[in-house]
Design a protein around this motif. Structure first.
Motif, mmCIF file in Angstrom:
data_model
loop_
_atom_site.group_PDB
_atom_site.id
_atom_site.type_symbol
_atom_site.label_atom_id
_atom_site.label_comp_id
_atom_site.label_asym_id
_atom_site.label_seq_id
_atom_site.Cartn_x
_atom_site.Cartn_y
_atom_site.Cartn_z
ATOM 1 N N ILE A 60 0.836 -1.205 0.000
ATOM 2 C CA ILE A 60 0.000 0.000 0.000
ATOM 3 C C ILE A 60 0.865 1.247 0.000
ATOM 4 O O ILE A 60 2.041 1.214 0.411
ATOM 5 N N ASP A 61 0.286 2.343 -0.478
ATOM 6 C CA ASP A 61 1.051 3.579 -0.651
ATOM 7 C C ASP A 61 1.715 4.050 0.636
ATOM 8 O O ASP A 61 2.779 4.684 0.603
ATOM 9 N N LEU A 62 1.103 3.758 1.795
ATOM 10 C CA LEU A 62 1.668 4.202 3.079
ATOM 11 C C LEU A 62 3.064 3.641 3.297
ATOM 12 O O LEU A 62 3.942 4.314 3.860
ATOM 13 N N TYR A 63 3.291 2.376 2.854
ATOM 14 C CA TYR A 63 4.584 1.715 3.068
ATOM 15 C C TYR A 63 5.416 1.605 1.792
ATOM 16 O O TYR A 63 6.535 1.097 1.821
ATOM 17 N N ASP A 64 4.863 2.036 0.653
ATOM 18 C CA ASP A 64 5.537 1.877 -0.650
ATOM 19 C C ASP A 64 6.525 3.015 -0.855
ATOM 20 O O ASP A 64 6.155 4.194 -0.869
ATOM 21 N N LYS A 65 7.797 2.661 -1.009
ATOM 22 C CA LYS A 65 8.834 3.678 -1.256
ATOM 23 C C LYS A 65 8.849 4.124 -2.723
ATOM 24 O O LYS A 65 9.454 5.150 -3.048
ATOM 25 N N GLU B 28 9.423 -7.373 -0.426
ATOM 26 C CA GLU B 28 10.678 -7.386 0.324
ATOM 27 C C GLU B 28 11.569 -6.194 0.002
ATOM 28 O O GLU B 28 12.514 -5.905 0.731
ATOM 29 N N ASN B 29 11.288 -5.511 -1.094
ATOM 30 C CA ASN B 29 12.071 -4.313 -1.447
ATOM 31 C C ASN B 29 11.250 -3.045 -1.250
ATOM 32 O O ASN B 29 11.471 -2.041 -1.912
ATOM 33 N N GLN B 30 10.246 -3.121 -0.336
ATOM 34 C CA GLN B 30 9.402 -1.973 0.008
ATOM 35 C C GLN B 30 8.705 -1.360 -1.214
ATOM 36 O O GLN B 30 8.506 -0.166 -1.303
ATOM 37 N N GLY B 31 8.318 -2.238 -2.150
ATOM 38 C CA GLY B 31 7.549 -1.792 -3.298
ATOM 39 C C GLY B 31 8.356 -1.165 -4.405
ATOM 40 O O GLY B 31 7.771 -0.643 -5.369
#
Length: 482
Positions: free
Chosen positions: A338-343, A352-355
């Motif tokens: 989700i966008d909140l955690y997506d870098k 595993e690579n934060q998006g």
């Protein structure tokens, strides 16, 4: 005295131009909405914004019967039962759902008197019954078309309808050649050219239409034609013996016809078949459901995302996450983060690579991935503007993936199985066309319609009244990896 042909043609076409739906425009003043003091969804009325077809071409044929004349087609003392023929073609323009204008051309032949002029003269010895006549005519008229079914439809009618009662009335110009046959032979008694003052005529009647398909209507009509001429029946001059039989000043006839209407345009339905009550009932149902939700919403919003729990499809949204109208956390690039955690919000990458994409390998593909969230309005296959961010990301994802995908179209459970199957196929094809238009590899995509066979919420069967948000979620397009 003859009228100028161009002037008459202009007079016939002018009402259509004045009242034509294409030429009208709605006001662009701003109306208040929930989110702002002005509205961005009020737009000028243009050809592109039309929702219904409003043009048609009609044609048919039938039988004219002289009814009021010195020589008739009906066995009433002035003739025997004789049948002529007629044909018509018209260009039809719907102005509203209940009124339209038809520019119509009629051609035919009436047969009247005591025998068909193509047959031998009866040997009765009665001179009164040894007269036959026929009249060949051409007519151009402008008819008003009143759809009584749409005008007077019951307010409790929530069903689709296929029958409609229409009323017609109008005036035009009539040209004819009237022949009379006696023991002395057959002669041309009267000839009237078109567009003369004495060629004015009127006709009125009713028709019953049956909607065969969204493109074709079947119609039967009964029209009464007032010729305004006492010589139309072939009786000759007003002072002749035949024309002294009756005191009427107009030879009139019935015209019974059967025909087809071909509805023109790119839209699903024609304006004359649109029932405004259908949309009113749908909107009332939605409003009623919202009012009920507002009351139930007093129970709370457990995840504090601004969406009441009664229609929140994700009750455990993390604090601070942006959500859509159904309370689902936004994932713009559809990579499962989700966008909140997506870098990397707009570029898909592994969890595993934060998006974000893994360096040197490009975007990581997932053959089981299902691209969700593409929903549709009721009874519509139009791609909504709210879907374009998802579809644009999907196009990039598909091109970067090594997998081919099926674009699957679905519907809710309202309407028939065959209609839903056709609608789901159109939805899938429209999404595929949008993706290809925006850069997706067409070779990686195929479109499949599953109608109501693969519901996201299968509990919404035809016998169950589901909340509108579940019906909307079932009206969707999704992707399956091959």
């Amino acid at each position: 005295m003859k009228l100028n042909l161009a002037s008459v043609a202009l007079a016939l076409v002018l009402p259509t131009a004045i009242f034509a739906q294409d030429s009208m425009a709605v006001a662009t003043e701003m109306a208040p909405t929930t989110f702002s003091s002005g509205s961005s969804n009020v737009s000028p009325f243009t050809q592109d914004s039309k929702r219904f077809n409003d043009w048609a071409i009609s044609f048919g044929g039938g039988v004219p019967l002289m009814q009021s004349a010195d020589l008739t087609s009906i066995k009433n003392g002035n003739g025997k039962n004789l049948f002529g023929y007629s044909a018509y073609i018209s260009i039809d323009k719907a102005i509203t759902h209940a009124f339209g204008l038809n520019l119509q051309y009629d051609r035919g032949e009436t047969r009247q008197g005591f025998y068909n002029t193509k047959d031998a003269i009866p040997t009765t010895g009665n001179p009164y019954q040894q007269i036959g006549a026929r009249t060949q005519y051409d007519a151009i008229s402008l008819l008003g078309d009143l759809n009584f079914s749409n005008l007077l439809r019951r307010v409790d009618n929530k069903s689709n309808f296929r029958w409609a009662l229409h009323g017609y009335a109008g005036i035009g110009t009539l040209a004819y050649r009237a022949y009379q046959k006696t023991p002395a032979g057959q002669v041309l008694m009267t000839e009237i050219k078109p567009f003369q003052f004495n060629s004015l005529f009127g006709q009125a009647g009713a028709g019953l239409k049956y909607k065969v398909s969204r493109r074709i209507d079947l119609e039967t009509r009964l029209m009464y034609v007032v010729t305004t001429d006492d010589q139309f029946d072939g009786g000759g001059a007003p002072t002749s013996a035949v024309n002294q039989r009756e005191e009427g000043t107009s030879d009139n006839f019935f015209n019974a016809t059967v025909g087809l209407s071909l509805k023109l345009g790119k839209h699903e339905s024609h304006l004359m078949w649109h029932d405004p009550l259908q949309e009113i009932y749908y909107k009332l149902d939605v409003l009623a459901a919202k009012n009920q939700d507002i009351e139930v919403c007093k129970k709370g919003d457990a995840d504090n995302d601004g969406v009441c729990d009664d229609w929140d499809r994700q009750l455990d949204t993390p604090a601070g996450a942006r959500v859509d109208g159904a309370g689902v956390a936004l994932d713009t690039d559809l990579d499962g983060v989700i966008d909140l955690y997506d870098k990397c919000v707009v570029v898909p990458g592994p969890v595993e690579n934060q998006g974000c994409p893994v360096a040197g390998t490009g975007v990581v593909t997932d053959p089981q991935r299902a691209l969700e969230g593409i929903e549709f309005d009721l009874n519509s296959d139009r791609v909504l503007s709210s879907n374009t961010p998802i579809l644009n990301s999907a196009a990039s994802y598909i091109n970067s993936s090594n997998t081919s995908y099926s674009v699957i179209g679905g519907t809710d459970t309202r309407a028939s199985d065959s209609y839903n199957q056709n609608l789901s196929e159109r939805r899938a094809n429209n999404v595929k066309s949008y993706l290809v238009k925006n850069g997706a590899d067409a070779a990686k995509l195929d479109a499949i319609g599953r109608g109501e066979k693969d519901l996201k919420y299968p509990e919404c069967d035809p016998a169950t009244k589901c909340p509108e948000w579940k019906n909307r979620a079932n009206r969707r397009v999704y992707f399956e990896a091959k």
